[in-house]
Write a protein that holds these residues in place. Structure first.
Motif, short mmCIF file in Angstrom:
data_model
loop_
_atom_site.label_atom_id
_atom_site.label_comp_id
_atom_site.label_asym_id
_atom_site.label_seq_id
_atom_site.Cartn_x
_atom_site.Cartn_y
_atom_site.Cartn_z
N GLU A 153 16.25 46.37 20.82
CA GLU A 153 15.75 47.31 19.82
C GLU A 153 14.70 46.60 18.97
O GLU A 153 14.94 45.49 18.48
CB GLU A 153 16.88 47.82 18.93
N LEU A 154 13.56 47.24 18.79
CA LEU A 154 12.47 46.70 17.98
C LEU A 154 12.45 47.43 16.64
O LEU A 154 12.44 48.66 16.59
CB LEU A 154 11.13 46.87 18.68
N LEU A 214 16.37 42.99 18.21
CA LEU A 214 17.80 43.04 18.04
C LEU A 214 18.52 43.43 19.32
O LEU A 214 17.93 44.10 20.19
CB LEU A 214 18.21 44.03 16.93
N GLU A 215 19.77 43.01 19.41
CA GLU A 215 20.65 43.50 20.48
C GLU A 215 21.06 44.92 20.09
O GLU A 215 21.60 45.13 19.00
CB GLU A 215 21.87 42.59 20.61
N PRO A 216 20.84 45.93 20.93
CA PRO A 216 20.99 47.33 20.49
C PRO A 216 22.41 47.72 20.10
O PRO A 216 22.59 48.58 19.22
CB PRO A 216 20.51 48.14 21.72
N THR A 257 25.25 45.46 19.16
CA THR A 257 25.82 44.65 18.07
C THR A 257 24.88 44.51 16.88
O THR A 257 25.31 44.07 15.81
CB THR A 257 26.17 43.25 18.60
N LYS A 258 23.60 44.83 17.05
CA LYS A 258 22.58 44.70 16.01
C LYS A 258 22.35 43.24 15.61
O LYS A 258 21.85 42.96 14.51
CB LYS A 258 22.94 45.53 14.77
N ASP A 259 22.70 42.32 16.49
CA ASP A 259 22.42 40.91 16.23
C ASP A 259 20.92 40.65 16.41
O ASP A 259 20.30 41.12 17.37
CB ASP A 259 23.21 40.01 17.18
N VAL A 260 20.34 39.88 15.47
CA VAL A 260 18.91 39.58 15.52
C VAL A 260 18.67 38.47 16.52
O VAL A 260 19.14 37.33 16.34
CB VAL A 260 18.38 39.19 14.12
N LEU A 261 17.96 38.77 17.59
CA LEU A 261 17.62 37.77 18.60
C LEU A 261 16.38 36.98 18.21
O LEU A 261 16.36 35.76 18.37
CB LEU A 261 17.41 38.46 19.96
N HIS A 262 15.38 37.67 17.69
CA HIS A 262 14.14 37.01 17.24
C HIS A 262 13.63 37.77 16.01
O HIS A 262 13.72 39.00 15.96
CB HIS A 262 13.06 37.03 18.34
N ASN A 263 13.11 37.03 15.06
CA ASN A 263 12.52 37.62 13.86
C ASN A 263 11.09 37.10 13.74
O ASN A 263 10.86 35.97 13.28
CB ASN A 263 13.34 37.26 12.62
#
Length: 302
Positions: free
Chosen positions: A71-72, A82-84, A86-92
Motif C-alpha cells: 500500500e502506498l 506499507l504491508e497492506p 498489518t500496516k507495517d511500514v516497509l519503507h518511508n
C-alpha cells in the motif's frame, strides 16, 4: 520511460491540496523491489533498473514466489510503503529525498521513483506494478512535490529543516521502542527463571543442614533423641541399632559388681558364713569390759 513530472503553474491536479497536505492518498500496487542506481535521475537510469528488477522477479516467479502487494500512502511529506494487512511500514521515502519519478508508456502498469537512502546515502530506484493506476500515482507524487515546493517558498526554507528534524526524531523513537521491547523481553525471561529456582518441585522436601561447631562437627545434645542423617548421595540413612536390655558383662563374661547395691543374698553361702563370723567377732570385741578393739595394728592400746 517518457514521463517525468515537472512543476507547472497551469497544471491541473487530480486531488485537493488539503488531501495531500493534511492527510494522504492511498494506492495499492505490486512491489517489484528496489535497486541501487548510479544517478539520481534520468530515463535511461530507471529503464535499466526496471529491466533488472523484472528479470529478478521473473526468476522468483519461476520458483513459485509471488510478487508482494503493498500500500502506498502519498502526502507532501513523502511516500510510505506499507504491508497492506498489518500496516507495517516497509519503507518511508521522504519527499525531499525523492529526485525523480516516472511511468512507462510502453508498459502502462509500471511506475518508478528514485530516492536517496538516509543511512547509506545511496540512490535507490523503487519499481511498482499497477494495472490501472500507474499514471495516476505518478501524477499524485508530482502534485505532492508541487504543494511541498509552494510550502517551502512560503516558509522561507524552514519547513524543510523542520521535516528533517522530525524525521530524525521519528527514527530515533522507533529505535528506542525496539530497544525497550527487547529489554522488556529480557526482564520477563529473568523473572521466569527466578520463579523456577524459588519454587521447588511437588513432593520434594528441602532438608536443612544442621549447624556445626568450630571443628565442623554436629553438636550432640543428650536431651534430644538421635535421628538418622541422610547420606550425601541422597540414599536413606541406615536405622540406628536397638539398645539391648540384657545386663552387660565384663571382659571375663561375669556380671559387674557394685558394692553399693549388693545385699546379703547376693554372696555365695561360704563367703556369707565367713562374713557372719567376722561380724559376730566384731560385736564381741566391742562388749568386752575394759577392752578396746581397734582395727589398726599400730595402735599400742590393743
Amino acid at each position: 520511460m517518457n514521463r517525468a513530472f515537472s512543476r507547472k503553474k497551469d497544471k491541473t491536479w487530480m486531488h485537493t491540496p488539503e488531501a495531500l497536505a493534511k492527510h494522504y492518498i492511498s494506492y495499492n500496487a505490486k512491489f517489484l523491489g528496489n535497486t541501487e542506481v548510479d544517478q539520481p535521475k534520468g530515463t535511461e537510469v530507471v529503464r535499466d533498473a526496471v529491466r533488472k528488477l523484472k528479470f529478478q522477479r521473473h526468476i522468483k516467479k519461476s520458483e513459485g514466489q509471488k510478487t508482494p502487494k503493498v500500500e502506498l500512502q502519498i502526502s507532501i511529506y513523502g511516500v510510505k510503503i506499507l504491508e497492506p494487512k498489518t500496516k507495517d511500514v516497509l519503507h518511508n521515502c521522504q519527499l525531499h529525498r525523492i529526485s525523480f519519478c516516472a511511468d512507462d508508456k510502453t508498459d502502462k502498469r509500471i511506475f518508478t521513483f528514485i530516492c536517496k537512502d538516509s543511512e547509506s546515502n545511496k540512490h535507490l530506484c523503487y519499481v511498482f506494478d499497477s494495472e490501472k493506476c500507474a499514471e495516476e500515482i505518478t501524477l499524485t507524487i508530482g502534485q505532492a512535490f508541487d504543494l511541498a515546493y509552494k510550502k517551502f517558498l512560503e516558509s522561507g526554507g524552514k519547513d524543510v529543516e523542520t521535516r528533517k528534524q522530525i524525521g530524525t526524531l521519528q527514527k530515533r523513537i522507533q529505535e528506542l521502542e525496539t530497544e525497550n521491547t527487547e529489554l522488556k523481553k529480557q526482564v520477563h525471561d529473568l523473572e521466569g527463571q527466578l520463579m523456577i529456582t524459588q519454587v521447588s518441585p511437588a513432593g520434594s522436601i528441602t532438608m536443612k543442614s544442621p549447624s556445626t561447631d568450630v571443628f565442623d562437627m554436629v553438636p550432640f545434645s543428650p536431651a534430644s533423641p538421635l535421628s538418622p542423617v541422610p547420606a550425601s548421595n541422597g540414599a536413606p540413612a541406615p536405622p540406628l541399632p536397638s539398645r539391648s536390655t540384657e545386663p552387660r558383662k565384663d571382659l571375663f563374661g561375669a556380671e559387674p559388681f557394685d558394692p553399693f547395691i549388693c545385699g546379703a543374698a547376693d554372696f555365695p553361702p561360704d563367703i556369707q558364713s565367713k562374713l557372719d563370723e567376722m561380724q559376730e567377732g566384731f560385736k564381741m570385741g566391742l562388749t568386752l569390759e575394759g577392752t578396746v578393739f581397734s582395727l589398726d595394728p599400730l595402735d599400742s592400746r590393743c
